[in-house]
Design an enzyme around this catalytic site. Structure first.
Site, PDB file in Angstrom:
ATOM      1  N   SER A  85       0.724  -1.174  -0.079  1.00  0.00           N
ATOM      2  CA  SER A  85      -0.032  -0.033   0.131  1.00  0.00           C
ATOM      3  C   SER A  85       0.698   1.404   0.030  1.00  0.00           C
ATOM      4  CB  SER A  85      -0.850  -0.022   1.206  1.00  0.00           C
ATOM      5  OG  SER A  85      -0.234  -0.179   2.359  1.00  0.00           O
ATOM      6  N   SER A 126      -7.763   3.667  -5.168  1.00  0.00           N
ATOM      7  CA  SER A 126      -6.931   4.948  -4.686  1.00  0.00           C
ATOM      8  C   SER A 126      -7.042   6.101  -5.678  1.00  0.00           C
ATOM      9  CB  SER A 126      -5.271   4.390  -4.712  1.00  0.00           C
ATOM     10  OG  SER A 126      -4.690   5.357  -4.501  1.00  0.00           O
ATOM     11  N   GLU A 128      -4.539   7.922  -6.230  1.00  0.00           N
ATOM     12  CA  GLU A 128      -3.301   7.784  -6.982  1.00  0.00           C
ATOM     13  C   GLU A 128      -3.431   7.383  -8.525  1.00  0.00           C
ATOM     14  OE1 GLU A 128      -0.181   8.777  -6.119  1.00  0.00           O
ATOM     15  OE2 GLU A 128      -0.845   9.380  -4.203  1.00  0.00           O
ATOM     16  N   TYR A 150       2.512   1.484  -7.767  1.00  0.00           N
ATOM     17  CA  TYR A 150       1.027   1.493  -7.077  1.00  0.00           C
ATOM     18  C   TYR A 150      -0.144   1.911  -7.779  1.00  0.00           C
ATOM     19  CZ  TYR A 150      -2.155   2.482  -3.139  1.00  0.00           C
ATOM     20  OH  TYR A 150      -3.206   2.569  -2.419  1.00  0.00           O
TER      21      TYR A 150
END
Length: 315
Positions: A85, A126, A128, A150
């Protein structure tokens, strides 16, 4: 009847808070670990729920392991929060990040497709995935432009889930969560690092806090609120994805200044930027628009950045 939930990643920040929330809702809660005998249950201990959950073995990259865990726990709902994570660590461990996230989600989706009763699946997405939103607040229709291994892994898992939902009518949803913090954050996360260092300096330490870019802007919320949003997402009649955020963005410099000010410190005297902590790529601005969550889920963040810092500092 009493519902059963299986939380993959129960030992992490979100998993522990989610377990506590679901227990409070009357659920029977199972959690998973690669090694149930040697797992660190510190977060469950800190919330006083260690003896209220059942831990079983599950290796996300092993389909047989995933299938057996689901068969043995017989959950109504699965919350997939497992996987590597850390954005920074994903540059050092890209293969592990991809495997634990993408293959893990794929195996859970396949298991849900093959079992003989309906399961509702939540996947932890996420912010991101959006990459730099260039001053705009991202919503559920904003294109993904991932900037790290990620983020690529999370985006891939998101589209896998979307494919299975459409192809096999699985009740599967992604919560696209923006940054959410708590005292349970591991020390490798920058928010915990900032507050912990400021607290030690206020107590007499002469250390210096080393950070990378200070101009990045993020939307920081409170993790215990965000796990309730996860649950609300799975309670909808129609499976769909939601952005979960406060809707307010601050720079890391503002976060640092607020944290140090909480302890009566001038951050500029104690913080130094280090080139070694710069990521190969780092989006400047990632902001979120949680309007859909407020309208459909009835969920709205109560804690903003200042309240998050105060709650973490007091812990």
């Amino acid at each position: 009847m009493k519902k059963t939930a299986l939380i993959c990643g129960i030992t992490g920040q979100d998993g522990a808070y989610l377990a506590k929330f679901l227990l409070g809702m009357g659920y029977e809660v199972w959690g998973t670990s690669r090694d149930p005998q040697g797992v660190n249950l510190q977060n469950l201990d800190s919330l006083g729920i260690r003896n209220s959950v059942r831990i079983l073995s599950l290796v996300p990259t092993d389909f047989r392991s995933v299938f057996i865990a689901i068969r043995n726990s017989h959950p109504d709902e699965i919350y997939y929060l497992a996987g590597q994570s850390s954005v920074s660590l994903s540059f050092e461990q890209p293969a592990e990040t991809m495997q634990s996230t993408v293959v893990g989600v794929l195996n859970v989706l396949e298991a849900c497709r093959l079992v003989d009763y309906p399961i509702r699946l939540y996947h932890a997405g996420s912010s991101e995935c959006f990459g730099d939103t260039q001053g705009q607040r991202a919503d559920e229709h904003t294109p993904f432009r991932p900037n790290s291994p990620y983020a690529v892994a999370k985006a891939s898992a998101h589209w896998l889930l979307d494919n299975y939902r459409n192809a096999y009518k699985i009740h599967a949803c992604t919560g696209i969560l923006f940054n959410h913090e708590s005292p349970l954050r591991p020390t490798r996360f920058v928010t915990k690092k900032i507050i912990g260092t400021a607290k030690r300096i206020a107590a007499g330490s002469d250390e210096t806090l080393l950070l990378g870019r200070l101009d990045i802007q993020r939307d920081w919320g409170w993790a215990p609120e965000y796990v309730e949003a996860m649950w609300r997402i799975l309670q909808q009649d129609t499976a769909q994805d939601f952005v979960i955020a406060t809707g307010v963005t601050h720079s890391l410099e503002q976060f640092v200044a607020t944290a140090f000010d909480y302890f009566g410190l001038d951050w500029k005297r104690h913080v130094r930027q280090s080139p070694e902590l710069l990521r190969p790529t780092d989006p400047l601005y990632i902001g979120g628009n949680p309007e859909k969550a407020e309208r459909i889920l009835g969920w709205k963040a109560k804690y903003q950045m200042t309240e998050v810092i105060a709650a973490m500092a007091q812990a």
